[in-house]
Design a protein around this motif. Structure first.
Motif, PDB file in Angstrom:
ATOM      1  N   GLN A   8      -9.540  38.246  19.534  1.00 58.27           N
ATOM      2  CA  GLN A   8      -8.816  37.428  20.335  1.00 58.27           C
ATOM      3  C   GLN A   8      -8.257  36.358  19.603  1.00 58.27           C
ATOM      4  N   ASP A  77      -7.910  35.081  39.639  1.00 55.67           N
ATOM      5  CA  ASP A  77      -7.584  34.763  38.351  1.00 55.67           C
ATOM      6  C   ASP A  77      -8.808  34.389  37.471  1.00 55.67           C
ATOM      7  N   ASP A  80     -13.598  38.712  35.396  1.00 50.33           N
ATOM      8  CA  ASP A  80     -13.234  39.594  34.639  1.00 50.33           C
ATOM      9  C   ASP A  80     -11.792  39.313  33.935  1.00 50.33           C
ATOM     10  N   LYS A  81     -11.401  38.098  33.679  1.00 50.22           N
ATOM     11  CA  LYS A  81     -10.125  37.676  33.188  1.00 50.22           C
ATOM     12  C   LYS A  81     -10.489  36.924  31.628  1.00 50.22           C
ATOM     13  N   VAL A 154      -3.444  35.603  26.868  1.00 49.28           N
ATOM     14  CA  VAL A 154      -4.434  35.457  27.848  1.00 49.28           C
ATOM     15  C   VAL A 154      -4.155  35.863  29.210  1.00 49.28           C
ATOM     16  N   ASP A 155      -5.190  35.921  30.398  1.00 49.96           N
ATOM     17  CA  ASP A 155      -4.864  36.146  31.530  1.00 49.96           C
ATOM     18  C   ASP A 155      -4.464  34.973  32.227  1.00 49.96           C
ATOM     19  N   THR A 156      -5.324  33.956  32.238  1.00 52.93           N
ATOM     20  CA  THR A 156      -5.370  32.842  32.731  1.00 52.93           C
ATOM     21  C   THR A 156      -5.552  31.580  31.849  1.00 52.93           C
ATOM     22  N   CYS A 183       0.112  32.790  27.752  1.00 49.55           N
ATOM     23  CA  CYS A 183      -0.229  33.436  28.946  1.00 49.55           C
ATOM     24  C   CYS A 183       0.693  34.779  29.314  1.00 49.55           C
ATOM     25  N   HIS A 184      -0.038  35.950  29.673  1.00 44.97           N
ATOM     26  CA  HIS A 184       0.451  37.088  30.287  1.00 44.97           C
ATOM     27  C   HIS A 184       1.683  36.616  31.053  1.00 44.97           C
ATOM     28  N   ASP A 186       2.201  38.265  33.772  1.00 48.65           N
ATOM     29  CA  ASP A 186       1.816  38.483  35.095  1.00 48.65           C
ATOM     30  C   ASP A 186       0.504  37.651  35.308  1.00 48.65           C
ATOM     31  N   GLY A 187       0.215  36.692  34.228  1.00 46.23           N
ATOM     32  CA  GLY A 187      -0.910  35.652  34.351  1.00 46.23           C
ATOM     33  C   GLY A 187      -0.413  34.577  35.402  1.00 46.23           C
ATOM     34  N   THR A 244       3.403  30.568  37.638  1.00 41.60           N
ATOM     35  CA  THR A 244       3.514  31.895  37.537  1.00 41.60           C
ATOM     36  C   THR A 244       4.876  32.186  36.909  1.00 41.60           C
TER      37      THR A 244
END
Length: 258
Positions: A8, A77, A80-81, A154-156, A183-184, A186-187, A244
């Motif tokens: 990561q 969010d 599992d993120k 990262v997702d969030t 951040c992604h 779509d995150g 977003t």
């Protein structure tokens, strides 16, 4: 669930790492009540000698619980993120995300003392959080922000950035810009800001390709921590914001209108 540091992060700065193999008995049932969650966060240690120039005001258990609980239960969010906590401080937001089932969390801060407290809290709560020391606002010789040491998005992102009241005007927007870069697309990015700056932030975030949603307006109870504080505590109106990424067409229009 955890993910190793190596997959990561790029280890170019000091790290405080807690072993992913620690049994995370502090992880709580997903459907627990908000008050129960807040009660657990009451055990997080705070700054022993806060530094005013870094605007080190601890995120209260009440605020942290409402933030993380809403991020998970309303928007999905957290569980599992992969989460990044910018300006991690004593680690209460990172710990909260792990308690609600985040796959992995990485906390970033400039201050060694804060990271030491965060590491102790993480160990006490028996959760897995990687802590990275670096200057989020660092710039290179061309005055561009130095990228944060993440290999993958990262997702969030969650953060309670400095408000920019101590000869550091604009630091909150630096945090937001850095968040937008890790951040992604779509995150989601979550942050606390003074309510009085809402309109400005709503315009400024478009420069980073973001659109803003006001999740809630909250009261931030600032305790008497520094010598210049005259009152035992002061309530500040803050916005809990969710950012977003706008679509390409919306982003180009927002930039043109900014």
């Amino acid at each position: 669930k955890t993910e190793s540091n190596e997959s990561q992060l790029t280890h170019t700065r000091t790290t405080f790492s807690i072993s992913p193999e620690i049994f995370r008995r502090t992880v709580l049932p997903h459907k627990m009540r908000l008050k129960e969650f807040e009660g657990h966060l009451q055990g997080v240690r705070v700054f022993e000698a806060p530094k005013i120039m870094l605007e080190q005001y601890p995120t209260t258990p009440h605020l942290a619980a409402h933030m993380v609980y809403t991020m998970d239960n309303t928007y999905g969010d957290i569980e599992d993120k992969v989460v990044a906590d910018l300006g991690v401080g004593c680690g209460i937001l990172s710990i909260g995300t792990q308690m609600l089932g985040a796959e992995h969390c990485v906390g970033v801060d400039i201050d060694t003392d804060a990271l030491a407290i965060a590491a102790a809290n993480v160990e006490e709560f028996e959760v897995s959080v990687d802590l990275i020391q670096c200057d989020i606002a660092a710039r290179d010789e061309t005055d561009e922000l130095v990228p944060l040491p993440f290999k993958h998005p990262v997702d969030t992102v969650v953060m309670n950035p400095p408000f920019g009241t101590k000869k550091n005007a604009g630091i909150d927007m630096v945090f937001l810009e850095q968040a937008s870069k890790i951040c992604h697309t779509d995150g989601a990015i979550y942050s606390l800001h003074k309510t009085s700056t809402r309109d400005f932030i709503g315009r400024k975030c478009r420069e980073f390709g973001l659109e803003m949603e006001v999740v809630a307006q909250l009261r931030y109870d600032i305790p008497q921590m520094y010598k210049f504080h005259k009152k035992k505590s002061v309530d500040i109106e803050v916005d809990f914001l969710r950012f977003t990424f706008a679509s390409n067409a919306e982003q180009q229009l927002a930039i043109a209108l900014a």
